[in-house]
Design a protein around this motif. Structure first.
Motif, short mmCIF file in Angstrom:
data_model
loop_
_atom_site.label_atom_id
_atom_site.label_comp_id
_atom_site.label_asym_id
_atom_site.label_seq_id
_atom_site.Cartn_x
_atom_site.Cartn_y
_atom_site.Cartn_z
N LYS A 12 9.53 0.02 7.72
CA LYS A 12 9.15 0.32 9.14
C LYS A 12 8.90 -0.94 9.84
O LYS A 12 8.31 -2.00 9.47
CB LYS A 12 8.35 1.50 9.62
N ASP A 58 3.55 1.48 6.96
CA ASP A 58 4.52 0.73 7.03
C ASP A 58 4.97 0.13 5.62
O ASP A 58 6.21 -0.64 5.57
CB ASP A 58 4.58 -0.43 7.97
N GLY A 78 13.42 3.24 10.00
CA GLY A 78 12.47 3.29 9.06
C GLY A 78 13.08 3.97 7.66
O GLY A 78 14.06 4.56 7.76
#
Length: 446
Positions: A287, A305, A341
């Motif tokens: 992400k 992430d 993402g």
């Protein structure tokens, strides 16, 4: 300010002694669609030349006053308000195109009777690189400034006019050669990056080991999803209050900002890990701006992430790392959302070339060898670039110590003595200054 040794035939004066004008630019609402008069902006001189592709335009202005803002040949634009890195950048106007002086840059007009504009401009470049402007500026958060009063007090050597021109001409030639060398060297790292990508593409398609398979009587491998090669662990972030920078708890990895290209920078920890990655992991950024960035992982807590791909024991770790890195651009195309993402399935369902372990090892060996060759070239190029970058300041320093014109002075004594001397120039400057000085008011008698 930095003291510089100069020849006996030279003098030293202040910027204010050789500048006939230091002015601010025209104000007004600017546009970038070409409507109105072209005006300079800070970014116009970002590379220390006048870049007409980075000017603004003002459509509404006072036609009776606008001509005083028109930039003339030999005028110098000076960045007096900027970040510390860019403060003091200059560009000399030497074009036949129309340009007006905008705000956020000072326009410096040099007295051509006593100083060559190119010589003065080069001295500004030398002073900025030496840190003189920054050391004497006012600093705020992410911004520094030099006011006109301080600017007028900076020192500049004063050689005879004829010698100034010789110095400026020599600097034009020498620094053009430096720039040409830089222009040849600077693209090489990008070329090497494309080379590495090409190597990975060839390796991960089986082309790199085609002859090896024939020699070793090996069949070409299959194309299979990454799920066959290992498992994936999705990261989960602790709360901000549960993260520390004191080394307490487990190392914590949140994204590619902690990867310097060689190793993970451990600068975050948590005593409350939500999801742990084991040794032998491969970290994939899923992400944000660095989505797709893939690098060797480690034992650590991982934030939301980051996903950790863990190859199984039948796979060569480095081969799987290369395979994911080679296909990162294709995987990123699957990223969705306002902030791009990746999902677990985007990664584990992605198909890669998956040969037997023996060929994986051979591919890694060949890629490592080619990468090592590229690394050696890049190291040499970076060293050369560092030397070239230092060369500019070294040449400028020699110029303003009089070393570039030492022989010229010996060969041309008539051009540096008498009426042509720096001393005579200095006297003319003093005389002009005395004429311009306002007369003192006489006290009225009671």
């Amino acid at each position: 300010m930095m003291e510089v040794s100069i020849p006996d035939e030279w003098a030293v004066i202040e910027y204010g002694d050789v500048l006939t004008s230091v002015s601010n630019g025209i104000g007004g609402k600017q546009n970038k669609d070409g409507s109105g008069i072209p005006v300079s902006r800070i970014e116009t001189i970002a590379h220390e030349t006048i870049n007409f592709s980075r000017v603004g335009f003002i459509e509404i202005y006072d036609t009776n006053k606008v001509e005083k803002y028109k930039i003339n040949k030999g005028d110098i634009l000076f960045s007096h308000i900027n970040s510390p890195t860019h403060l003091g950048k200059t560009a000399i106007f030497d074009k036949n195109r129309e340009l007006y002086h905008g705000i956020n840059l000072l326009r410096l007009v040099v007295n051509k009777k006593c100083m060559i504009a190119r010589f003065f401009n080069y001295h500004c470049k030398f002073s900025r690189k030496a840190g003189i402007f920054s050391q004497n500026a006012q600093h705020a958060v992410n911004q520094s400034s030099i006011n006109q009063k301080k600017l007028s007090r900076f020192k500049v050597p004063l050689p005879p006019l004829a010698e100034q021109k010789i110095i400026a001409d020599k600097l034009d030639t020498l620094l053009a050669q430096v720039d040409n060398t830089k222009a040849r060297l600077e693209p090489i790292p990008k070329i090497l990056k494309r080379f590495r990508q090409s190597v990975l593409a060839g390796a991960m398609s089986g082309r790199l080991t085609k002859e090896w398979r024939a020699t070793n009587h090996q069949n070409i491998g299959d194309v299979k999803p990454l799920s066959v090669a290992g498992k994936i662990i999705a990261g989960q972030s602790p709360s901000r209050s549960e993260v520390n920078f004191d080394g307490k708890g487990e190392p914590y990895v949140t994204g590619p900002e902690q990867w310097d290209g060689r190793k993970i920078l451990h600068n975050k920890w948590t005593e409350y890990p939500k999801r742990m990655a084991p040794d032998g992991s491969i970290f994939v950024t899923v992400k944000g701006a660095g989505v797709g960035t893939t690098f060797p992982g480690c034992y650590a807590a991982i934030g939301r992430d980051v996903y950790a791909f863990v190859p199984n024991e039948k796979m060569n770790y480095t081969y799987i790392l290369f395979a994911i890195q080679a296909s990162a651009a294709d995987v990123v195309l699957k990223a969705k959302g306002l902030i791009p993402g990746l999902t677990k399935s985007n990664i584990i369902d992605h198909e890669i070339y998956l040969p037997p372990l023996k060929e994986q090892i051979e591919i890694v060996r060949r890629v490592d060898r080619l990468f090592a060759h590229a690394d050696r070239i890049e190291h040499q190029v970076n060293q050369s670039l560092a030397r070239v970058n230092n060369l500019t300041q070294s040449i400028l320093a020699k110029a303003f110590r009089g070393e570039l014109t030492e022989q010229w002075r010996k060969d041309n004594p008539d051009l540096i003595t008498g009426e042509n001397s720096a001393e005579a120039l200095l006297e003319r400057i003093k005389a002009e200054r005395a004429v311009k000085a306002p007369a003192k008011r006489r006290k009225r008698s009671a």
